[in-house]
Design a protein around this motif. Structure first.
Motif, PDB file in Angstrom:
ATOM      1  N   THR A 107       0.691  -1.346   0.008  1.00 28.35           N
ATOM      2  CA  THR A 107      -0.213  -0.014  -0.035  1.00 28.35           C
ATOM      3  C   THR A 107       1.023   1.290  -0.203  1.00 28.35           C
ATOM      4  OG1 THR A 107      -1.895   0.942   1.141  1.00 28.35           O
ATOM      5  CG2 THR A 107      -0.130   0.200   2.610  1.00 28.35           C
ATOM      6  N   HIS A 108       0.217   2.239  -0.332  1.00 28.30           N
ATOM      7  CA  HIS A 108       0.827   3.865  -0.063  1.00 28.30           C
ATOM      8  C   HIS A 108      -0.206   4.702   0.003  1.00 28.30           C
ATOM      9  CE1 HIS A 108       0.628   4.263  -4.554  1.00 28.30           C
ATOM     10  NE2 HIS A 108       0.446   5.594  -4.164  1.00 28.30           N
ATOM     11  N   VAL A 109       0.075   5.782   0.713  1.00 23.78           N
ATOM     12  CA  VAL A 109      -0.792   6.799   1.157  1.00 23.78           C
ATOM     13  C   VAL A 109      -0.271   8.040   0.376  1.00 23.78           C
ATOM     14  CG1 VAL A 109      -2.080   8.163   2.858  1.00 23.78           C
ATOM     15  CG2 VAL A 109      -1.569   5.743   3.112  1.00 23.78           C
ATOM     16  N   LEU A 110      -1.138   8.946  -0.223  1.00 23.88           N
ATOM     17  CA  LEU A 110      -0.629  10.124  -0.946  1.00 23.88           C
ATOM     18  C   LEU A 110      -1.575  11.276  -0.251  1.00 23.88           C
ATOM     19  CD1 LEU A 110      -0.194   9.227  -4.439  1.00 23.88           C
ATOM     20  CD2 LEU A 110       1.474   9.580  -2.933  1.00 23.88           C
ATOM     21  N   ASP A 111      -1.175  12.474   0.105  1.00 32.80           N
ATOM     22  CA  ASP A 111      -1.787  13.464   0.858  1.00 32.80           C
ATOM     23  C   ASP A 111      -2.239  14.177  -0.404  1.00 32.80           C
ATOM     24  OD1 ASP A 111      -2.599  15.877   1.825  1.00 32.80           O
ATOM     25  OD2 ASP A 111      -1.115  15.924   3.286  1.00 32.80           O
ATOM     26  N   THR A 112      -3.329  14.237  -0.952  1.00 31.38           N
ATOM     27  CA  THR A 112      -3.876  15.058  -2.015  1.00 31.38           C
ATOM     28  C   THR A 112      -4.004  16.560  -1.604  1.00 31.38           C
ATOM     29  OG1 THR A 112      -6.074  14.656  -1.892  1.00 31.38           O
ATOM     30  CG2 THR A 112      -4.746  13.169  -3.205  1.00 31.38           C
ATOM     31  N   ALA A 113      -4.097  16.888  -0.305  1.00 27.52           N
ATOM     32  CA  ALA A 113      -4.187  18.395  -0.077  1.00 27.52           C
ATOM     33  C   ALA A 113      -2.972  19.077  -0.235  1.00 27.52           C
ATOM     34  CB  ALA A 113      -4.725  18.328   1.375  1.00 27.52           C
ATOM     35  N   SER A 114      -1.756  18.446   0.056  1.00 24.56           N
ATOM     36  CA  SER A 114      -0.424  18.817  -0.045  1.00 24.56           C
ATOM     37  C   SER A 114       0.254  18.493  -1.192  1.00 24.56           C
ATOM     38  CB  SER A 114       0.334  18.617   1.154  1.00 24.56           C
ATOM     39  OG  SER A 114       0.751  17.305   1.082  1.00 24.56           O
ATOM     40  N   GLY A 115      -0.230  17.564  -1.789  1.00 26.15           N
ATOM     41  CA  GLY A 115       0.500  17.214  -3.168  1.00 26.15           C
ATOM     42  C   GLY A 115       1.737  16.260  -2.819  1.00 26.15           C
ATOM     43  N   HIS A 116       1.737  15.626  -1.654  1.00 21.95           N
ATOM     44  CA  HIS A 116       2.882  14.842  -1.235  1.00 21.95           C
ATOM     45  C   HIS A 116       2.690  13.552  -0.568  1.00 21.95           C
ATOM     46  CE1 HIS A 116       5.482  18.578  -1.499  1.00 21.95           C
ATOM     47  NE2 HIS A 116       4.617  19.129  -0.907  1.00 21.95           N
ATOM     48  N   PRO A 117       3.500  12.580  -0.669  1.00 24.21           N
ATOM     49  CA  PRO A 117       3.408  11.338  -0.177  1.00 24.21           C
ATOM     50  C   PRO A 117       2.878  11.680   1.770  1.00 24.21           C
ATOM     51  CG  PRO A 117       5.615  11.105  -1.150  1.00 24.21           C
ATOM     52  CD  PRO A 117       4.914  12.710  -1.306  1.00 24.21           C
ATOM     53  N   ALA A 118       2.028  10.742   2.093  1.00 25.14           N
ATOM     54  CA  ALA A 118       1.652  10.860   3.635  1.00 25.14           C
ATOM     55  C   ALA A 118       2.490  10.087   4.587  1.00 25.14           C
ATOM     56  CB  ALA A 118       0.311  10.525   3.575  1.00 25.14           C
ATOM     57  N   ALA A 119       3.435  10.667   4.964  1.00 24.95           N
ATOM     58  CA  ALA A 119       4.390  10.162   5.963  1.00 24.95           C
ATOM     59  C   ALA A 119       3.707   9.667   7.304  1.00 24.95           C
ATOM     60  CB  ALA A 119       5.656  10.720   6.264  1.00 24.95           C
ATOM     61  N   ARG A 120       3.907   8.788   8.221  1.00 27.08           N
ATOM     62  CA  ARG A 120       3.584   8.381   9.458  1.00 27.08           C
ATOM     63  C   ARG A 120       2.254   8.153   9.498  1.00 27.08           C
ATOM     64  NH1 ARG A 120       7.145  12.390   9.561  1.00 27.08           N
ATOM     65  NH2 ARG A 120       5.760  13.851  10.258  1.00 27.08           N
ATOM     66  N   VAL A 121       1.630   7.404   8.665  1.00 28.26           N
ATOM     67  CA  VAL A 121       0.130   7.078   8.609  1.00 28.26           C
ATOM     68  C   VAL A 121       0.012   5.751   9.250  1.00 28.26           C
ATOM     69  CG1 VAL A 121      -1.867   6.567   7.307  1.00 28.26           C
ATOM     70  CG2 VAL A 121      -0.604   8.624   6.650  1.00 28.26           C
ATOM     71  N   ALA A 122      -0.801   5.546  10.303  1.00 28.51           N
ATOM     72  CA  ALA A 122      -0.802   4.288  10.721  1.00 28.51           C
ATOM     73  C   ALA A 122      -1.867   3.466   9.849  1.00 28.51           C
ATOM     74  CB  ALA A 122      -1.278   4.217  12.164  1.00 28.51           C
ATOM     75  N   VAL A 123      -1.168   2.246   9.342  1.00 25.60           N
ATOM     76  CA  VAL A 123      -2.067   1.276   8.754  1.00 25.60           C
ATOM     77  C   VAL A 123      -2.067  -0.209   9.369  1.00 25.60           C
ATOM     78  CG1 VAL A 123      -2.045   0.260   6.268  1.00 25.60           C
ATOM     79  CG2 VAL A 123      -1.216   2.364   6.688  1.00 25.60           C
ATOM     80  N   THR A 124      -3.401  -0.505   9.153  1.00 25.88           N
ATOM     81  CA  THR A 124      -3.785  -1.784   9.932  1.00 25.88           C
ATOM     82  C   THR A 124      -4.296  -2.880   8.857  1.00 25.88           C
ATOM     83  OG1 THR A 124      -3.710  -0.869  12.223  1.00 25.88           O
ATOM     84  CG2 THR A 124      -4.700  -3.045  11.846  1.00 25.88           C
ATOM     85  N   LEU A 125      -4.074  -4.046   8.737  1.00 19.25           N
ATOM     86  CA  LEU A 125      -4.454  -4.997   7.924  1.00 19.25           C
ATOM     87  C   LEU A 125      -5.243  -5.939   8.778  1.00 19.25           C
ATOM     88  CD1 LEU A 125      -4.749  -6.341   5.016  1.00 19.25           C
ATOM     89  CD2 LEU A 125      -2.778  -7.575   5.468  1.00 19.25           C
TER      90      LEU A 125
END
Length: 112
Positions: A6-24
């Motif tokens: 997976t990966h997370v992009l912050d579309t509000a800032s246009g940057h990758p989203a670092a330090r997002v907790a992800v649980t499967l």
């Protein structure tokens, strides 16, 4: 190589989203079992696949996106946790589930 990433992009800032907790979670009937957790890195990706080898079944990834935006000093938005439920049918393929998010909305798709 088959796996689940997976990966997370912050579309509000246009940057990758670092330090997002992800649980499967693996969905078994009406219950869910936690099978992996991670935090995204500076590139918005987890350092390792959530699953090294995939298996057929129903799964849910929960992204703690509200805490991410709060940590960036943004006013609390509409989103808190974003659950994405999906099914893995072909274990010979790699599965990628990205999240593109702002405090007000998100989208996802089956990536490659």
């Amino acid at each position: 190589m088959p796996g689940l990433t997976t990966h997370v992009l912050d579309t509000a800032s246009g940057h990758p989203a670092a330090r997002v907790a992800v649980t499967l979670f693996e969905m078994v009937g009406n219950e869910r079992r936690e099978i992996a957790s991670a935090v995204t890195n500076a590139d918005g990706r987890t350092d390792r696949p959530l699953l090294e080898s995939v298996r057929q079944g129903h799964f849910e990834i929960v992204f703690d996106i509200g805490a991410y935006f709060a940590s960036r000093g943004m006013v609390p938005g509409f989103l808190d946790q974003v659950p994405v439920r999906f099914r893995i049918t072909d274990i010979s393929r790699h599965w990628h589930v990205p999240l593109l998010a702002s405090p007000w909305g998100y989208t996802t798709y089956r990536g490659s």
